[in-house]
Design a protein around this motif. Sequence first.
Motif, PDB file in Angstrom:
ATOM      1  N   GLY A 129       0.787  -1.218   0.000  1.00  0.00           N
ATOM      2  CA  GLY A 129       0.000   0.000   0.000  1.00  0.00           C
ATOM      3  C   GLY A 129       0.826   1.279   0.000  1.00  0.00           C
ATOM      4  O   GLY A 129       2.052   1.279   0.101  1.00  0.00           O
ATOM      5  N   GLU A 130       0.095   2.389  -0.105  1.00  0.00           N
ATOM      6  CA  GLU A 130       0.727   3.705  -0.157  1.00  0.00           C
ATOM      7  C   GLU A 130       1.233   4.180   1.199  1.00  0.00           C
ATOM      8  O   GLU A 130       2.089   5.054   1.271  1.00  0.00           O
ATOM      9  N   GLY A 131       0.664   3.645   2.268  1.00  0.00           N
ATOM     10  CA  GLY A 131       1.013   4.130   3.599  1.00  0.00           C
ATOM     11  C   GLY A 131       0.239   5.369   3.988  1.00  0.00           C
ATOM     12  O   GLY A 131       0.644   6.100   4.894  1.00  0.00           O
ATOM     13  N   LEU A 132      -0.909   5.603   3.353  1.00  0.00           N
ATOM     14  CA  LEU A 132      -1.710   6.805   3.595  1.00  0.00           C
ATOM     15  C   LEU A 132      -2.943   6.538   4.452  1.00  0.00           C
ATOM     16  O   LEU A 132      -3.549   7.475   4.965  1.00  0.00           O
ATOM     17  N   SER A 133      -3.341   5.279   4.587  1.00  0.00           N
ATOM     18  CA  SER A 133      -4.554   4.964   5.333  1.00  0.00           C
ATOM     19  C   SER A 133      -4.250   4.851   6.822  1.00  0.00           C
ATOM     20  O   SER A 133      -3.371   4.078   7.226  1.00  0.00           O
ATOM     21  N   PRO A 134      -4.968   5.587   7.667  1.00  0.00           N
ATOM     22  CA  PRO A 134      -4.756   5.461   9.110  1.00  0.00           C
ATOM     23  C   PRO A 134      -5.135   4.092   9.644  1.00  0.00           C
ATOM     24  O   PRO A 134      -4.717   3.714  10.739  1.00  0.00           O
ATOM     25  N   ASP A 135      -5.919   3.333   8.897  1.00  0.00           N
ATOM     26  CA  ASP A 135      -6.300   1.987   9.331  1.00  0.00           C
ATOM     27  C   ASP A 135      -5.143   1.000   9.174  1.00  0.00           C
ATOM     28  O   ASP A 135      -5.091  -0.005   9.886  1.00  0.00           O
ATOM     29  N   GLU A 136      -4.254   1.262   8.234  1.00  0.00           N
ATOM     30  CA  GLU A 136      -3.163   0.333   7.958  1.00  0.00           C
ATOM     31  C   GLU A 136      -1.964   0.666   8.853  1.00  0.00           C
ATOM     32  O   GLU A 136      -0.903   1.114   8.379  1.00  0.00           O
ATOM     33  N   THR A 137      -2.123   0.446  10.134  1.00  0.00           N
ATOM     34  CA  THR A 137      -1.068   0.693  11.114  1.00  0.00           C
ATOM     35  C   THR A 137      -1.162  -0.340  12.227  1.00  0.00           C
ATOM     36  O   THR A 137      -2.233  -0.859  12.519  1.00  0.00           O
ATOM     37  N   TYR A 138      -0.035  -0.627  12.848  1.00  0.00           N
ATOM     38  CA  TYR A 138       0.033  -1.372  14.095  1.00  0.00           C
ATOM     39  C   TYR A 138       0.738  -0.470  15.112  1.00  0.00           C
ATOM     40  O   TYR A 138       1.831   0.047  14.828  1.00  0.00           O
ATOM     41  N   GLN A 139       0.104  -0.270  16.235  1.00  0.00           N
ATOM     42  CA  GLN A 139       0.657   0.581  17.293  1.00  0.00           C
ATOM     43  C   GLN A 139       1.064   1.948  16.739  1.00  0.00           C
ATOM     44  O   GLN A 139       2.076   2.529  17.124  1.00  0.00           O
ATOM     45  N   GLY A 140       0.227   2.464  15.818  1.00  0.00           N
ATOM     46  CA  GLY A 140       0.443   3.788  15.261  1.00  0.00           C
ATOM     47  C   GLY A 140       1.498   3.863  14.175  1.00  0.00           C
ATOM     48  O   GLY A 140       1.772   4.953  13.655  1.00  0.00           O
ATOM     49  N   GLU A 141       2.088   2.732  13.787  1.00  0.00           N
ATOM     50  CA  GLU A 141       3.157   2.708  12.785  1.00  0.00           C
ATOM     51  C   GLU A 141       2.654   2.056  11.506  1.00  0.00           C
ATOM     52  O   GLU A 141       2.169   0.925  11.527  1.00  0.00           O
ATOM     53  N   GLY A 142       2.797   2.772  10.373  1.00  0.00           N
ATOM     54  CA  GLY A 142       2.400   2.228   9.085  1.00  0.00           C
ATOM     55  C   GLY A 142       3.524   1.453   8.437  1.00  0.00           C
ATOM     56  O   GLY A 142       4.654   1.415   8.922  1.00  0.00           O
ATOM     57  N   TRP A 143       3.204   0.833   7.279  1.00  0.00           N
ATOM     58  CA  TRP A 143       4.194  -0.013   6.595  1.00  0.00           C
ATOM     59  C   TRP A 143       4.147   0.170   5.083  1.00  0.00           C
ATOM     60  O   TRP A 143       4.655  -0.645   4.332  1.00  0.00           O
TER      61      TRP A 143
ATOM     62  N   ARG B  40       9.515  -4.076  11.506  1.00  0.00           N
ATOM     63  CA  ARG B  40       8.803  -3.359  12.567  1.00  0.00           C
ATOM     64  C   ARG B  40       7.327  -3.759  12.571  1.00  0.00           C
ATOM     65  O   ARG B  40       6.738  -3.962  13.637  1.00  0.00           O
ATOM     66  N   ARG B  41       6.722  -3.867  11.379  1.00  0.00           N
ATOM     67  CA  ARG B  41       5.322  -4.293  11.319  1.00  0.00           C
ATOM     68  C   ARG B  41       5.160  -5.666  11.965  1.00  0.00           C
ATOM     69  O   ARG B  41       4.253  -5.875  12.785  1.00  0.00           O
ATOM     70  N   ALA B  42       6.007  -6.614  11.606  1.00  0.00           N
ATOM     71  CA  ALA B  42       5.894  -7.962  12.157  1.00  0.00           C
ATOM     72  C   ALA B  42       6.100  -7.966  13.669  1.00  0.00           C
ATOM     73  O   ALA B  42       5.412  -8.685  14.398  1.00  0.00           O
ATOM     74  N   ASP B  43       7.025  -7.147  14.146  1.00  0.00           N
ATOM     75  CA  ASP B  43       7.271  -7.066  15.584  1.00  0.00           C
ATOM     76  C   ASP B  43       6.068  -6.495  16.337  1.00  0.00           C
ATOM     77  O   ASP B  43       5.822  -6.848  17.494  1.00  0.00           O
ATOM     78  N   HIS B  44       5.318  -5.598  15.678  1.00  0.00           N
ATOM     79  CA  HIS B  44       4.167  -4.960  16.310  1.00  0.00           C
ATOM     80  C   HIS B  44       2.872  -5.757  16.134  1.00  0.00           C
ATOM     81  O   HIS B  44       1.865  -5.436  16.764  1.00  0.00           O
ATOM     82  N   ALA B  45       2.893  -6.768  15.282  1.00  0.00           N
ATOM     83  CA  ALA B  45       1.672  -7.511  14.973  1.00  0.00           C
ATOM     84  C   ALA B  45       1.235  -8.356  16.162  1.00  0.00           C
ATOM     85  O   ALA B  45       2.066  -8.916  16.890  1.00  0.00           O
ATOM     86  N   GLU B  46      -0.071  -8.470  16.345  1.00  0.00           N
ATOM     87  CA  GLU B  46      -0.605  -9.318  17.405  1.00  0.00           C
ATOM     88  C   GLU B  46      -0.495 -10.795  17.047  1.00  0.00           C
ATOM     89  O   GLU B  46      -0.330 -11.637  17.929  1.00  0.00           O
ATOM     90  N   ARG B  47      -0.587 -11.115  15.761  1.00  0.00           N
ATOM     91  CA  ARG B  47      -0.589 -12.510  15.334  1.00  0.00           C
ATOM     92  C   ARG B  47       0.839 -12.991  15.067  1.00  0.00           C
ATOM     93  O   ARG B  47       1.585 -12.378  14.301  1.00  0.00           O
ATOM     94  N   ALA B  48       1.205 -14.103  15.654  1.00  0.00           N
ATOM     95  CA  ALA B  48       2.551 -14.652  15.485  1.00  0.00           C
ATOM     96  C   ALA B  48       2.834 -15.043  14.044  1.00  0.00           C
ATOM     97  O   ALA B  48       3.991 -15.079  13.625  1.00  0.00           O
ATOM     98  N   ILE B  49       1.779 -15.319  13.258  1.00  0.00           N
ATOM     99  CA  ILE B  49       1.970 -15.755  11.880  1.00  0.00           C
ATOM    100  C   ILE B  49       2.741 -14.715  11.066  1.00  0.00           C
ATOM    101  O   ILE B  49       3.490 -15.060  10.150  1.00  0.00           O
TER     102      ILE B  49
END
Length: 270
Positions: free
Chosen positions: A194-208, A239-248
């Motif tokens: 993605g573009e990194g513009l959507s506020p929904d596409e974040t984990y712990q406030g950090e986009g990817w 960073r996204r993977a580290d912040h993700a709730e799901r271990a997958i």
Amino acid sequence: MRSVRGALLLLVLLLTACTSAEPELDLDLTPEQLDWVGQQIFQNECSGRLACLVHWNDGEAFPSLGIGHFIWYPAGVDDRFVESFPALVAFMDSRSVNLPGWLKNLEPFDAPWPDRASFLAAQEAGEVTSLRQFLGETRGEQVAFIFERAKASLVHIVAAAPESRRDQLLRNLEALAATPGGVYALMDYVNFKGEGLSPDETYQGEGWGLLQVLLAMPQDPDLTALAAFRQGAAEVLTRRADHAERAIERERWLPGWLARLETYREPEGI
């Protein structure tokens, strides 16, 4: 509401980029180079397998379709990721591509399988087989959509960057846009994360998305733009993977994401 939101976001990008007052940016590829990018993306997402053009990943709440694994939500699913398949279909319809009748007339425009189990049970049904055939025959249109989406996103990404870092981000973009490998990286990453513009596409406030990668690129004169992009993208995805709730995401997906970044190289012979 959910399906319309994803499609509208992408279509607004496509329709408004050329009218913005921000600095003009463009991407340019020859037809041969664009075909190469399409093959790369198809390989990245599907390992070049036609069966994978209509797919539902384990651990996800939606099917992924086409060479870019465009997201399509079933009714009642409202995930954080920007939905891209409705925008692809609208793009192809605007170019007078002949859509399967059931797809063109689908209302509301939700994926017709409520969950992965239902999707797997319908592998021999007409909708799945006709959709797979359609997506196999329209790979050129799909890479054109990815190209137009990436081009349209650039001006919005620059505008969204912190003002103090906008010139740096613009220089990074210009360096990447100057080579076919850099354009491939921009196209694939926007389609991929993605573009990194959507506020929904974040984990712990950090986009990817692409915005975050461009800001993370190291300013090292000894690195090419593509090498800096790979390094910035690896940092952002880790960073996204580290912040993700799901271990997958850490255990299964991150190694594949990092391997994908290694394909961001200049093509040979084209």
